[in-house]
Design a protein around this motif. Structure first.
Motif, mmCIF file in Angstrom:
data_model
loop_
_atom_site.group_PDB
_atom_site.id
_atom_site.type_symbol
_atom_site.label_atom_id
_atom_site.label_comp_id
_atom_site.label_asym_id
_atom_site.label_seq_id
_atom_site.Cartn_x
_atom_site.Cartn_y
_atom_site.Cartn_z
ATOM 1 N N ILE A 1 11.840 -2.831 8.253
ATOM 2 C CA ILE A 1 11.010 -2.823 6.881
ATOM 3 C C ILE A 1 10.549 -4.311 6.463
ATOM 4 C CG2 ILE A 1 11.275 -2.268 4.786
ATOM 5 C CD1 ILE A 1 13.085 0.121 5.404
ATOM 6 N N GLY B 1 0.449 5.738 0.174
ATOM 7 C CA GLY B 1 -0.635 6.884 0.132
ATOM 8 C C GLY B 1 -0.273 7.688 1.473
ATOM 9 N N PRO C 1 5.336 -2.441 5.369
ATOM 10 C CA PRO C 1 5.504 -1.025 5.149
ATOM 11 C C PRO C 1 4.487 -0.371 4.107
ATOM 12 C CG PRO C 1 7.136 -2.235 3.869
ATOM 13 C CD PRO C 1 6.488 -3.197 4.607
ATOM 14 N N THR D 1 0.709 -1.155 -0.027
ATOM 15 C CA THR D 1 0.081 -0.106 0.087
ATOM 16 C C THR D 1 1.031 1.203 -0.078
ATOM 17 O OG1 THR D 1 -0.016 -0.241 2.334
ATOM 18 C CG2 THR D 1 -2.041 -0.984 1.255
ATOM 19 N N ILE E 1 3.800 3.271 2.086
ATOM 20 C CA ILE E 1 4.719 4.295 1.775
ATOM 21 C C ILE E 1 3.917 5.533 1.915
ATOM 22 C CG2 ILE E 1 5.804 5.058 -0.479
ATOM 23 C CD1 ILE E 1 6.263 2.281 -1.146
ATOM 24 N N THR E 2 4.591 6.434 2.564
ATOM 25 C CA THR E 2 3.923 7.845 2.833
ATOM 26 C C THR E 2 5.199 8.650 2.529
ATOM 27 O OG1 THR E 2 4.706 8.069 4.934
ATOM 28 C CG2 THR E 2 2.534 7.181 4.387
ATOM 29 N N THR E 3 4.998 10.032 2.526
ATOM 30 C CA THR E 3 6.109 11.037 2.100
ATOM 31 C C THR E 3 7.332 10.696 3.352
ATOM 32 O OG1 THR E 3 4.832 12.309 0.809
ATOM 33 C CG2 THR E 3 7.012 13.227 1.555
ATOM 34 N N VAL F 1 21.623 0.511 11.138
ATOM 35 C CA VAL F 1 21.100 0.223 9.783
ATOM 36 C C VAL F 1 20.514 -1.097 9.896
ATOM 37 C CG1 VAL F 1 22.029 -0.406 7.252
ATOM 38 C CG2 VAL F 1 23.072 1.534 8.936
ATOM 39 N N PHE G 1 5.313 3.302 10.181
ATOM 40 C CA PHE G 1 4.996 3.186 8.751
ATOM 41 C C PHE G 1 5.367 1.722 8.301
ATOM 42 C CE2 PHE G 1 5.666 7.661 9.020
ATOM 43 C CZ PHE G 1 4.496 8.117 8.705
ATOM 44 N N LEU H 1 16.747 -1.860 8.595
ATOM 45 C CA LEU H 1 16.379 -2.628 7.424
ATOM 46 C C LEU H 1 15.292 -3.891 7.909
ATOM 47 C CD1 LEU H 1 19.753 -3.294 5.619
ATOM 48 C CD2 LEU H 1 17.440 -2.155 4.661
ATOM 49 N N SER I 1 13.179 6.239 5.010
ATOM 50 C CA SER I 1 13.705 4.947 4.446
ATOM 51 C C SER I 1 15.009 5.367 3.513
ATOM 52 C CB SER I 1 12.811 3.994 4.003
ATOM 53 O OG SER I 1 12.107 4.652 2.632
ATOM 54 N N SER I 2 14.810 6.477 2.749
ATOM 55 C CA SER I 2 16.060 6.609 2.080
ATOM 56 C C SER I 2 17.209 7.006 2.726
ATOM 57 C CB SER I 2 15.685 7.729 1.003
ATOM 58 O OG SER I 2 15.159 8.970 1.577
ATOM 59 N N PHE J 1 7.745 8.143 5.179
ATOM 60 C CA PHE J 1 8.643 6.974 5.094
ATOM 61 C C PHE J 1 9.655 6.935 3.916
ATOM 62 C CE2 PHE J 1 8.873 2.936 3.025
ATOM 63 C CZ PHE J 1 9.257 2.052 3.969
ATOM 64 N N ILE K 1 18.346 5.731 5.042
ATOM 65 C CA ILE K 1 19.106 4.528 5.435
ATOM 66 C C ILE K 1 20.343 4.394 4.285
ATOM 67 C CG2 ILE K 1 19.219 2.136 5.722
ATOM 68 C CD1 ILE K 1 16.500 2.159 6.392
ATOM 69 N N LEU K 2 19.842 4.653 3.147
ATOM 70 C CA LEU K 2 20.946 4.437 2.269
ATOM 71 C C LEU K 2 21.980 5.411 2.184
ATOM 72 C CD1 LEU K 2 21.830 2.834 -0.168
ATOM 73 C CD2 LEU K 2 20.342 4.143 -1.786
#
Lengths: 320, 645
Positions: free
Chosen positions: B354, A52, B359, A50, B361-363, B347, B289, B351, B369-370, B365, B372-373
């Motif tokens: 997640i 949103g 998970p 999902t 996906i929201t902004t 880290v 998230f 991981l 999550s980015s 999140f 982490i990289l």
């Protein structure tokens, strides 16, 4: 990479040779780690069914989930291998590169100034020592010890193809050393921020076969050639009372030590610490407009008449 | 001590009358007096955040100017002096006036809400730390705008910073400004430590501390230890410059390297102080998230502390090229490699969270999550510089510039942007726009990586740092152009973010108390929270009070609706530091303009010192003393009373 003058992914001498494989090793390990983590992250995030905002978040129920602690342990265990390898290799490399050579074939004194390098070839007999600037000549295959001095603020001596950085710090003497495998010109650069012209504080190491080096050294030992023409004669007079306030031309009245030694100016490839090729045009331009070419440099613009400038040029060009 | 000093708190439930009474007690007065006098941690927190974002924007504009100058070889858009002041001011702004204060802002706003308390332990000190931050920031920027900005980098090495080589006021502004700012950091740190250890809700034992708290708590403890080193160093520099002492002057028996030791023994722990709280944000927000608790709470908390402890032993890795003996360097090299372990814990924990969660996906999140990289990219480049011989090549090239930006943007700015998306509904009562959020995220993410990933190669190809221009033929031209383009894309993303904030503030969807269905106490109060935060002091029975009953175990044991009422004044409860058993009712101070007046007095004092105009300095000192006197004047209603259950 050899076409890129300051790249340190290219080594041409003993100390840099020792460092380069370790650099590659840590670089490759680092890239692999990034790729592995990116893959794990990407595949983990792709599992999201999902997407949103708040409503979608709330729609997924909270669950305790698996403990997961062992994944952390496993990750640490795997990480330990390259870390330990790097640690050991690093210690070995430090041991191999951190002490100066016991029996250097040549010892030089290099002093960092705002914004040029003073290079002194010392000797026990005063008449065997001389000074030059921004260009270091060394014989190939000989370990050269470089004593580093701080002339004003902190600078850092760096010739990536031959050696890593060592700072020149006022009040203390540091050591670096280089040994070139092959003849060639190796570019160096000041890498510690040192003021307005930090960007233009280059140097060049010229590695020569020992015979050539000795010839060069013998030539450098000579005092300046006496003027031969009347233009050179008039030029010398100007150099003595204008340039001589800061510069030295050995064998003349110009004897100050605040700026690069000009005795064999024309034997050097560049002007203004690597900024300009040493051509007649650049030389005249530099004398007239140093502040436009290298703003903030300690060399003022010389308000010479056209005639004086021609004479000075004639004289300086005779300083082979 | 008289018997009246002892009082047991009334236990009860929330009611409209109770809430109205608390509202009257806690509300800040309106108008200028209320603006200058508020001690409400939420208002102070938001001020910190806004001020820090303004400095981020200023630092960003400085960066863009530099990137234009470096877009191609031999450009002359800026003079060397302008460039050098810009890069120094950019560093100072981002590191001192943005990266740390932004985190203080979030911590200020969130801590009492996360801890189930009604304010920070020392609300007036909290106000003071903000006003001093603002005043010192203005002080430093007055220097910059009058052409007297720092011009020796944020690290400010001597002897270039000494008067012989730097005769203007630039370094005096910087030295005094840093001493000035250090006051704010120090009192802020002390406040955080006492708040975390003494004003948690009853039952919130240390092992139930929200993970976010660990980062700032650890960083604050470090700040208390290391900020004095840098304040002292800057003070000594000012003495060298203005009174002819010789702390750093080799001609007088001083030591240029002393500066570097004092600076980096502060500077490296400081790097952790500005990333650990941001890592805490990720540890706090990411699991929400992933719809599950964070994997490995205990080891993540411990590794936060371990990072900091090891962080005290790595400062010399900034000084590998200074000619220190190899044996000494090897210890710091070892410590710098070892510090990878505690960082790696976080880290792997993220991981695993997640992977073992579900998970959404929201902004927020995406930002978390980015991160982490980017944390890993900044981490491995740091690991490379830990190896002494490699560092002799890498140091002071653009490789390190790439490294520090992955650390500071990747580990600070990205979590902060995520945190805004996550906590914006709590702070404002409105949701941020998610569609704009996605654009905003991808533009910042692509812009950032476009700017800074190729910069590693620029470094490997030998481009030195802090050069105002570079020649062609060095292999750096196109890489620099790419970085310049990337930096403008990143700036566009930040602009879009600011636009989204303003738009959502006006017309975002209304948020309820807990829009993300998150587990911690701040989500149990209305959005935005009332001035008193909690109508009744909650009693906490687990690490995730709002998820109780859903994680297995004993079901719901935390009491949110019934607890201490504490309504006979501005009161909150103090609890013991380990187990959080209640032991004292703390009377909280009313609004007061004393902290504001004190900061004005301090600013006048520093201006007097800068200009060496002693009458001005004395006036400042008098003003400062008067404000302190008003502040400390004994008041009967502020006595602390013990709570007896």
């Amino acid at each position: 990479m050899s076409g890129v003058p300051l790249s340190y992914l290219h080594a041409a001498g003993q100390r840099a040779d020792t460092i380069l494989p370790l650099t590659w090793f840590t670089l490759i390990v680092s890239i692999l780690v990034c790729i592995i983590i990116a893959a794990l992250l990407w595949s983990g995030v792709r599992r999201a069914r999902t997407g949103g905002g708040a409503a979608e978040t709330r729609a997924v129920t909270v669950e305790p989930g698996a403990d997961g602690g062992r994944w952390i342990s496993l990750g640490l265990l795997i990480s330990a291998v390259p870390l330990l390898a790097t640690l050991i290799w690093t210690m070995v490399a430090i041991a191999a590169t951190s002490g100066p050579p016991a029996h250097p074939g040549l010892t030089l004194d290099v002093t960092g100034h705002q914004w040029w390098w003073e290079v002194r070839y010392g000797a026990t007999e005063p008449d065997q020592s001389f000074e030059t600037a921004n260009e270091i000549h060394i014989p190939v295959g000989v370990p050269v010890l470089i004593r580093l001095h701080g002339g004003d603020v902190i600078h850092s001596f760096w010739v990536p193809a031959l050696t890593g950085k060592t700072d020149t710090i006022p009040g203390q003497t540091n050591f670096s050393w280089i040994e070139a495998r092959q003849p060639g010109r190796y570019r160096g650069q000041c890498t510690e921020y040192c003021g307005s012209q930090h960007a233009h504080m280059g140097l060049e190491v010229v590695a020569q076969p020992p015979a050539d080096f000795e010839r060069w050294r013998a030539a450098q030992l000579l005092p300046a050639r006496a003027p031969r023409t009347s233009a050179e004669q008039r030029g010398l007079a100007v150099v003595e009372y204008r340039c001589g306030l800061c510069h030295e031309v050995r064998g003349t009245q110009a004897g100050a030590l605040a700026a690069p030694d000009l005795t064999h100016l024309m034997s050097r490839r560049t002007l203004a610490a690597g900024l300009l090729p040493n051509t007649p045009g650049n030389l005249v331009g530099w004398i007239e407009n140093a502040q436009d070419i290298k703003p903030g440099a300690l060399m003022p613009n010389q308000a010479l008449t056209g005639e004086q400038l021609t004479d000075v040029q004639a004289y300086l060009e005779s300083l082979q | 001590m008289r018997a009246v000093d002892f009082r047991s708190p009334t236990i009860g439930s929330d009611s409209p009358e109770h809430a109205a009474r608390l509202e009257r007690l806690w509300e800040s007065s309106r108008g200028l007096k209320g603006f200058l006098g508020t001690v409400d941690h939420k208002q102070i927190g938001i001020r910190y955040i806004i001020t820090a974002f303004i400095f981020l924007a200023l630092g960003g504009i400085e960066a863009l100017l530099m990137r234009l100058q470096l877009a191609g070889p031999n450009l002359s858009l800026l003079t060397p002096e302008q460039y050098n002041e810009l890069f120094s001011t950019h560093g100072m702004t981002m590191i001192f006036l943005y990266a740390s204060p932004i985190l203080s802002g979030f911590s200020n706003y969130l801590w009492p809400l996360l801890l189930g308390s009604r304010d920070m332990a020392f609300p007036r000190l909290n106000a003071l730390s903000y006003w001093i931050y603002l005043a010192s920031g203005i002080f430093l920027y007055v220097g910059f705008l009058t052409g007297n900005g720092p011009n020796d980098g944020w690290f400010n090495y001597v002897p270039y910073a000494a008067r012989d080589y730097n005769p203007g006021l630039n370094e005096d502004f910087y030295s005094l400004g840093m001493v000035f700012l250090g006051i704010s950091t120090t009192i802020g740190a002390a406040n955080f430590i006492v708040t975390a250890l003494r004003t948690r809700a009853p039952g919130m034992s240390l092992n139930r501390l929200p993970i976010l708290i660990w980062g700032t708590l650890t960083a604050s403890a470090a700040n208390l230890v290391v900020v004095p080193a840098v304040s002292l160093a800057f003070f000594m520099l000012w003495l060298d410059r203005q009174f002819g002492t010789h702390f750093f002057d080799p001609a007088g028996g001083g030591q240029p390297l002393l500066w570097q030791h004092l600076f980096w023994i502060f500077g490296h722990p400081w790097v952790y102080a500005i990333v650990l709280p941001a890592m805490g944000m990720v540890s706090q927000g990411l699991p929400v998230f992933c719809r599950r608790p964070l994997v490995g709470y205990a080891i993540v908390a411990l590794s936060t502390v371990a990072t900091m402890v090891l962080g005290f032993g790595v400062w010399v890795h900034h000084m590998f090229a200074t000619g220190l003996p190899g044996l000494g360097l090897s210890f710091f090299s070892g410590a710098s490699i070892a510090i990878v372990f505690p960082s790696a814990v976080a880290v792997f924990a993220w991981l695993a969270t997640i992977w073992l969660g579900r998970p959404v996906i929201t902004t927020a999140f995406l930002y978390f999550s980015s991160m982490i990289l980017m944390f890993v990219v900044g981490g491995v480049s740091g690991f490379m510089t830990a190896s002494v011989p490699v560092d002799w090549q890498l140091t002071d090239t653009y490789f390190v510039v790439a490294h520090i930006h992955y650390v500071l943007i990747g580990i600070n700015v990205f979590p902060v942007l995520g945190a805004v998306y996550y906590w914006f509904p709590k702070m404002t009562g409105r949701m941020m726009d998610e569609r704009l959020g996605r654009w905003n995220f991808w533009i910042t993410f692509i812009g950032f990586n476009l700017a800074f990933l190729p910069m590693h190669v620029t470094g490997l190809l030998g481009m030195p740092r802090r050069v105002y221009t570079y020649p062609d033929g060095m292999g750096w031209d196109s890489l620099n152009l790419i970085t310049t383009i990337g930096s403008f894309v990143l700036a566009a993303g930040i602009l879009l973010f600011l636009f989204n904030v303003l738009k959502s503030l006006r017309s975002g969807a209304i948020a309820d108390a807990n829009p993300w269905d998150a587990p911690t106490l701040e989500w149990s109060v209305p959005s935005p929270p009332p001035p008193y935060n909690f109508a009744v002091i909650p009693t906490v029975a687990s690490r995730y009070p709002l998820w109780e009953g859903r994680l297995g175990g004993r079901g719901s044991a935390t009491s949110l609706d019934r607890g201490m009422l504490l309504e006979s004044g501005k009161e909150t409860v103090a609890t013991s530091s380990m187990d959080a058993t209640p032991d004292m009712i703390v009377e909280m101070p009313e609004d007061t303009t004393a902290p504001f007046a004190l900061s004005i007095g301090t600013a006048v004092l520093f201006v007097g010192l800068l200009l060496k105009t002693w009458t001005v300095a004395v006036i400042g000192l008098l003003l400062l003393s008067a404000a302190t006197l008003v502040w400390l004047w004994p008041r009967r209603e502020l006595r602390e009373r013990e709570a007896r259950p």
